[in-house]
Design an enzyme around this catalytic site. Structure first.
Site, PDB file in Angstrom:
ATOM      1  N   GLU A 155       0.656  -1.305   0.007  1.00  9.76           N
ATOM      2  CA  GLU A 155       0.076   0.053   0.048  1.00  9.76           C
ATOM      3  C   GLU A 155       1.060   1.247  -0.125  1.00  9.76           C
ATOM      4  O   GLU A 155       0.638   2.166   0.812  1.00  9.76           O
ATOM      5  CB  GLU A 155      -0.796  -0.203   1.070  1.00  9.76           C
ATOM      6  CG  GLU A 155      -1.731  -1.158   1.131  1.00  9.76           C
ATOM      7  CD  GLU A 155      -2.728  -1.401   2.352  1.00  9.76           C
ATOM      8  OE1 GLU A 155      -2.819  -0.507   3.313  1.00  9.76           O
ATOM      9  OE2 GLU A 155      -3.540  -2.457   2.259  1.00  9.76           O
ATOM     10  N   GLU A 260      -6.270 -10.590  -1.123  1.00 11.22           N
ATOM     11  CA  GLU A 260      -6.973 -10.258   0.000  1.00 11.22           C
ATOM     12  C   GLU A 260      -8.498 -10.154  -0.509  1.00 11.22           C
ATOM     13  O   GLU A 260      -9.340  -9.376   0.229  1.00 11.22           O
ATOM     14  CB  GLU A 260      -6.601  -9.063   0.700  1.00 11.22           C
ATOM     15  CG  GLU A 260      -5.278  -8.869   0.973  1.00 11.22           C
ATOM     16  CD  GLU A 260      -4.906  -7.727   2.089  1.00 11.22           C
ATOM     17  OE1 GLU A 260      -5.774  -7.134   2.299  1.00 11.22           O
ATOM     18  OE2 GLU A 260      -3.582  -7.680   1.927  1.00 11.22           O
TER      19      GLU A 260
HETATM   20  O1  9MR Z   1      -7.456  -7.861   8.492  1.00  8.61           O
HETATM   21  C1  9MR Z   1      -6.753  -7.164   9.116  1.00  8.61           C
HETATM   22  C2  9MR Z   1      -7.401  -6.515  10.530  1.00  8.61           C
HETATM   23  O2  9MR Z   1      -7.503  -7.745  11.372  1.00  8.61           O
HETATM   24  C3  9MR Z   1      -6.612  -5.592  11.023  1.00  8.61           C
HETATM   25  O3  9MR Z   1      -7.028  -4.849  12.107  1.00  8.61           O
HETATM   26  C4  9MR Z   1      -6.180  -4.340  10.069  1.00  8.61           C
HETATM   27  C5  9MR Z   1      -5.261  -3.403  10.801  1.00  8.61           C
HETATM   28  O4  9MR Z   1      -4.414  -2.579   9.809  1.00  8.61           O
HETATM   29  O5  9MR Z   1      -5.507  -4.885   8.843  1.00  8.61           O
HETATM   30  C6  9MR Z   1      -6.284  -6.003   8.302  1.00  8.61           C
HETATM   31  O6  9MR Z   1      -5.722  -6.293   7.118  1.00  8.61           O
HETATM   32  C7  9MR Z   1      -5.306  -5.421   6.038  1.00  8.61           C
HETATM   33  C8  9MR Z   1      -4.225  -5.936   5.464  1.00  8.61           C
HETATM   34  O7  9MR Z   1      -3.101  -6.126   6.148  1.00  8.61           O
HETATM   35  C9  9MR Z   1      -3.731  -5.072   4.282  1.00  8.61           C
HETATM   36  N1  9MR Z   1      -4.626  -4.671   3.349  1.00  8.61           N
HETATM   37  C10 9MR Z   1      -6.093  -3.940   3.766  1.00  8.61           C
HETATM   38  C11 9MR Z   1      -6.443  -5.151   5.095  1.00  8.61           C
HETATM   39  C12 9MR Z   1      -7.873  -4.971   5.464  1.00  8.61           C
HETATM   40  O8  9MR Z   1      -7.758  -3.850   6.360  1.00  8.61           O
END
Ligand code: 9MR
Length: 366
Positions: A155, A260
């Site tokens: 990102e 994802e």
């Molecule tokens: O699914 C993840 C969630 O449990 C966390 O709280 C969150 C915090 O930043 O991150 C989520 O996963 C993210 C991933 O690492 C990167 N792309 C977006 C995902 C959804 O937010």
């Protein structure tokens, strides 16, 4: 509406699922269904990695052949203090993968979010550079022989395709991205290296992503693939942009992954997965607490079916499709961008049962 084929598959499988409590063995397996096409992944949380629930473990190992840690390898967790790393759960993840023959995608080495809190106290280029170098060397080095791939940088782009303002861009300049790939390659020469983002199928962000990839390539560092996260909304999946992205990324010599995937069904007023964006809670934003209406269930199944059809059309370019969570109860979308909602974005329901979307996807290979 469902095709005749998928309706038949649904009824057969429901019979099979009802026939035994070991349901995970009696339903079709995603990983077997697509074994000649692409890997099928999921995101794993701590409880799943530690095998706390045998039914959940059975579902994971019967359905998926690749996995990404949902949180435990992020820098805040794996590198909580300047000179302290916590490898306990990441090591268990690696052992889980080995035991169950599941390839692990490390997530993620360089990300502006979920950074350790000590970073906020660092205000010099030298110290940020030291953190950056040590973090990559230590974490990528530790797993160099037992994970398959890394989301090296996650990102790094804004929606308009420019580089996101992060602590890394601020202190290290735009060369930090190629440098991250170079350092990871050095620490883990046999691991595949990816750039990962959301909305990078959208034209402006995609153009920025292509530019970023070309710069990494021009630097001489290796980059093997690009991850399109795939956080989409029911009835609004951007199929045309997705197909153009598969073709354009692959033309750069890269593998393309959907890293994802989830399709959310609840209202929201923006697209993407920027975790800093939130909306206030309000009952009209949580309409399906008693169950998903048939109409939405069908649209969800149709969207998943069309997506997997597209992935299959480009199976020579798409190497992995990872769902962001195992079942609807695990999904981050129950808590974001509004807390405490009941969302239905995945292929398995809250009781680990396959949803109509699961059967439409599997029926594509019948
Ligand atoms: O699914 C993840 C969630 O449990 C966390 O709280 C969150 C915090 O930043 O991150 C989520 O996963 C993210 C991933 O690492 C990167 N792309 C977006 C995902 C959804 O937010």
């Amino acid at each position: 509406m469902f095709s005749k084929k998928s309706a038949k598959a649904v009824s057969t499988a429901i019979l099979m699922a009802g026939a035994t409590t070991g349901f995970a063995q009696s339903i079709p397996s995603l990983k077997d269904t697509f074994k000649n096409d692409f890997g099928i992944g999921t995101a794993l949380n701590n409880g799943q990695i530690e095998e706390r629930d045998p039914a959940m473990t059975q579902l994971i190992v019967s359905q998926f052949n690749m996995a990404t840690p949902e949180n435990v390898m992020k820098s805040a967790l794996i590198h909580p203090k300047w000179d302290t790393y916590d490898f306990v759960v990441p090591d268990k993840l690696v052992a889980f993968g080995k035991k169950h023959n599941i390839k692990i995608n490390g997530h993620t080495l360089v990300w502006h979010s979920q950074l350790p809190s000590f970073i906020r106290g660092i205000h010099s280029k030298d110290s940020i550079q030291t953190f950056f170098n040590d973090h990559i060397k230590t974490v990528a080095g530790r797993y160099k022989d037992n994970i398959f791939s890394w989301d090296v940088v996650n990102e790094a782009l804004n929606e308009d395709g420019t580089l996101r303002k992060t602590v890394f861009l601020d202190y290290l300049g735009e060369g930090y991205i190629a440098e991250a790939f170079r350092l990871t390659q050095q620490a883990a020469p046999n691991v595949e290296l990816y750039y990962n983002d959301y909305n990078n199928e959208q034209p402006a962000k995609r153009a920025g992503c292509i530019e970023l990839i070309k710069k990494v390539q021009a630097s001489g560092a290796r980059i093997d693939g690009v991850g399109i996260q795939g956080h989409w909304h029911v009835g609004r999946v951007p199929f045309k942009d997705i197909e153009e992205s598969i073709l354009q990324y692959s033309a750069l010599g890269l593998k393309v992954m959907f890293t994802e995937l989830d399709i959310e069904v609840l209202p929201r007023n923006f697209q993407g997965a920027d975790v800093s964006q939130r909306m206030a809670s309000n009952p009209s934003l949580n309409p399906y607490t008693a169950g998903l209406p048939d109409e939405v269930q069908k649209q969800l199944a149709a969207d998943y079916e069309a997506l997997f059809k597209l992935f299959l059309k480009h199976k020579d370019k798409v190497t992995r499709v990872t769902l962001w969570g195992v079942n609807d109860a695990n999904s981050w979308l129950n808590g974001w961008p509004v807390r405490g909602r009941t969302n239905y974005p995945l292929l398995f329901d809250r009781n680990n049962q396959p949803k109509p979307a699961f059967y439409s996807v599997v029926a594509l290979k019948k």
